[in-house]
Every structure is written in C-alpha cells, then in structure tokens.
Design an enzyme around this catalytic site. Structure first.
Site, PDB file in Angstrom:
ATOM      1  CD  GLN A   1      -1.945   7.137  -3.044  1.00 21.04           C
ATOM      2  OE1 GLN A   1      -1.275   7.844  -2.293  1.00 21.04           O
ATOM      3  NE2 GLN A   1      -2.694   6.149  -2.611  1.00 21.04           N
TER       4      GLN A   1
ATOM      5  CE1 TYR B   1      -3.159  13.773   2.963  1.00 17.65           C
ATOM      6  CE2 TYR B   1      -3.845  11.541   2.459  1.00 17.65           C
ATOM      7  CZ  TYR B   1      -3.049  12.416   3.173  1.00 17.65           C
ATOM      8  OH  TYR B   1      -2.170  11.944   4.109  1.00 17.65           O
TER       9      TYR B   1
ATOM     10  CB  SER C   1      -0.936  -0.011   1.213  1.00 20.05           C
ATOM     11  OG  SER C   1      -1.928   0.979   1.082  1.00 20.05           O
TER      12      SER C   1
END
Length: 435
Positions: A102, A173, A24
């Site tokens: 990402q 975010y 991750s």
C-alpha cells in the site's frame, strides 16, 4: 471449500487471488525507526498468510520519509528497501497468498511525527482539525516530486516481486486532502472543481503505469463518502458518493485494476474503523502525541475529564451499523465501474460476506480487526462456522494501543487471563529476529 462463494478465486486483469478474503491494511510499529524493515513485520504478515487469507494489503507504506505517518513503519522510499520487501513477499508466497504494497503519503495527517521533519506536506496549509498538526501547502514542484516518488515506489514493489500496489487515497491521508471538497482550498490546477482535485491522484496513476507498464496490478482505496463533519458539524461534509463514483470512473479509464471502498475523511473516524471509542485506553496512550500538534493537549485533557461525551459523539456519528458499514457505497461503485470492487468494514460473519458478494455489493472483502482478534477467521469459516466462537468486539482498543504498544487484540474479556492476552500481543516477536 467447494461451491462456496467465499472461496472462489477472484480474477483481476493481472492477478488471481485464491479466495475473496483480503487482510486489510493494518500493522504496528514493528520496524526500525529509520523505515527499514524488521523480522517482526514478517512474523506479523505470516500470521494471516498461514491462516488462509487470499491476499494481504500491507499497512501504509510511505513513498517519502516526509510522508510517513509513524516512525517504525517500513517504507519504500529508497532502493535499499527492496531486499526486505522481497524477502517478506517470498515468505508470504510460500502460503499461496498474494501481497500488495500500500503506497502511502500522510500529508498533514500523522500521529508521531519523528525527528526528520516538523511539518507535513498537503493540499492546504491549514492544520489538521483533530490534532492541530501543521502542514506546508505543496508547490507544483512538490506535487511533481511526490508523483515521481509514488511511481518509484511502485517500481520498487515490482522489483521486489510483490503482486501489486494499492494507492491509499482514503481516510484523510494526502490523496484525500487533494480530493476532498472540504479540505482542498487551492485555487490552482489542483483545486476547485472535482476534476482538478482528482488531478494529483490521476497523475500518480499515469506515472505508475509509465514506470511499471500495464501488466502490473494497481488498485486504489477511496473514502467514497467522507463524512468530514461527523465530529465537527461546523466543517464541510466533503465528497459524496456521487463525487467518488466519478473519480472511480476516471481511475478505471486511467488503468486502475480495482477499487477498494472505505469511508471517512480522517483516521480514526467513527465510520472507519466503526466500533466503540475506548476512552480509558486512549488516555493511556494519547500522551505520546502531546508535543505533536497545537490541539493535542486540549484533546488529551478533554479525554481525561469528559471522555465519555466524546465517546457518545463518536457512537452517534457512527450509527447503528458496524459490520458491512460501507456496503451501500460499495454497491454504488460496483454498479458504476467494470473492475472488481473490494469493501472494508468490520466483516466477521461468513453469511454476511457471502450475501454481499452474491448480491453484487462487492467482489471481495478486506478485514483488519476481526482478523487481529481471530487470526484463524478464514479457517473457521472454511470449517463451517458462520461467526467466530469468540468474536471481535469492535472495541478499537487495538487502534489506540498502536501509538505506544505492539499491535494486537487488547480486549481482555476475550481471553482467560491478562497473561494470555499479553502472550498473544507479543507473539509477533516469535520467532525472535536473532537466533
């Protein structure tokens, strides 16, 4: 390992991953202050590629400097960033491991702001509730510029030879700041009803598809239940799983290839990363943020004088489940969409992951802290271990140390000595950048 669900390939529309275990998004302040990449990051990613994960999700990679969360994180905001990411991807691919970048924008949620800008951009002009970091409400022109920045970030990732991108629409975010019913207080086309709150994210997906085509992997990470009031009961709860299922359906219609399930309307959050709150370690590093926001000094003083109360609130809000904490939401999403679903949440027990996949809770899991604690977790599972001999304790000391120190496992009880722990932490600098 034959006939084991964990090691079966996962087929997406445009991508095949060799197993069901993803590293991750997690990283430390390994790079250069200006957002250019550093060999230490390559060393970091290779720890997990060599050890057998099927794919790596980069840490949040800002598409604009004003969107970055911390200095010393590599960005994708300019074309001259492409060669670094190309080299990183090449090195990871040597180990039959995929690499997804990402794409991220912190909005009002940052840690150390840096010198380039004083305020973040957000759906709102209200400061973030934890640190009091100020934000400017984005104009429509700001939104359009940011949409284009995400599309260019995806184009650069493809030019770098990376295997896909993930939109970080979770954990407080910028995308969360638009999606959340508790945060977004706009009264224009980007606020109000859920469809309006999702408009920014869906416009980004459409812009990315125009830029990179339909044959490039694009996935989105969502906080499917926000729990925005976990530590502040006076705040709104934010989006529910029902809200997020609708967003996931829209994302699938827009051409997203997978959904990555998380939770929490901020980072950190008791639900993500679930575990303890290490008060003493936090006091040592949170002083880095004292000049960042209007609430940082009161929070620092509260941690010093009554941190155990905050810790008790954190653990209560977290609940009893750590490993697999997001599986119920993941299952609900998987039942609602026809694309693969990834789930994060403290996984380190092979039988737990195997059951989650075989029972239809998710198609794969993403792991951060247990892989930081045991880089060889996948190899341990392949060798027949159900759980590592020295498992991750979920202490979250890695989380709070990253503000000032290299990312690594800081739980001394897992090592024979403090010196051994420090060697592990500093191993990201081996080999050194200059030889």
């Amino acid at each position: 390992m034959p006939n084991d669900t964990l090691f079966e390939p996962l087929q997406f529309r445009n991508l095949t991953v060799k197993n069901r275990i993803f590293r991750s998004n997690i990283s430390g302040r390994f790079d250069n202050y200006d957002g250019s990449g550093n060999p230490a990051r390559i060393n970091w990613e290779l720890k997990f590629a060599r050890a057998g994960v099927g794919a790596i999700l980069s840490s949040y990679c800002s598409v604009q400097i004003r969107g970055r969360i911390l200095p010393n994180y590599a960005t994708i905001d300019r074309d001259d960033r492409i060669p670094f990411w190309r080299e990183l991807g090449k090195r990871v691919h040597e180990h039959d491991c995929m690499f997804l970048l990402q794409l991220s924008h912190g909005g009002r949620q940052r840690d150390v702001g840096g010198i380039e800008f004083e305020k973040g951009l957000s759906s709102t002009d209200k400061p973030d509730p934890l640190h009091g970091l100020e934000a400017d409400r984005m104009t429509v022109a700001d939104i359009q510029e940011t949409v284009a920045a995400f599309a260019q970030g995806a184009r650069r990732a493809r030019e770098a030879g990376l295997d896909g991108v993930e939109l970080h629409a979770a954990n407080g975010y910028l995308f969360t700041q638009f999606l959340s019913s508790a945060i977004n207080d706009r009264d224009d086309d980007y606020g109000g009803p859920l469809k309006n709150r999702a408009r920014f994210l869906l416009e980004v997906v459409a812009a990315i598809r125009r830029e990179v085509g339909r044959d490039y992997h694009v996935q989105a990470k969502l906080s499917t239940t926000e729990y925005n009031n976990a530590l502040a009961p006076w705040e709104g709860a934010g989006n529910t799983i029902a809200d997020s299922i609708q967003v996931c359906r829209w994302l699938e219609e827009a051409g997203v290839d997978a959904i990555h399930v998380s939770s929490g309307a901020s980072f950190p959050h008791p639900k993500n990363p679930p575990g303890d709150f290490p008060v003493e370690e936090a006091v040592k590093t949170y002083d880095t943020m004292l000049s960042s926001g209007s609430r940082t000094l009161p929070l620092y003083l509260a941690l010093r004088s009554g941190g155990q109360l905050f810790r008790a609130m954190w653990v209560h809000a977290r609940g009893d489940v750590i490993e697999g904490i997001s599986l119920p939401d993941s299952r609900a999403v998987k039942q609602a969409v026809g694309i693969p679903v990834l789930c994060t949440g403290g996984f380190q027990t092979a039988s737990v992951v195997r059951h989650a996949i075989e029972s239809g809770d998710c198609d794969a899991v993403t792991i951060a802290r247990p892989l930081v604690a045991n880089n060889d977790l996948v190899q341990l599972w392949a060798a027949g271990h159900d759980r590592p001999p020295i498992p991750c304790t979920y202490c979250n000391k890695c989380l709070v140390n990253v503000l000032e120190n290299p990312l690594g496992c800081y739980e001394e009880s897992r090592y024979g000595s403090r010196e051994e722990m420090i060697r592990q932490v500093l191993s990201v600098f081996d080999p050194p950048p200059f030889v």
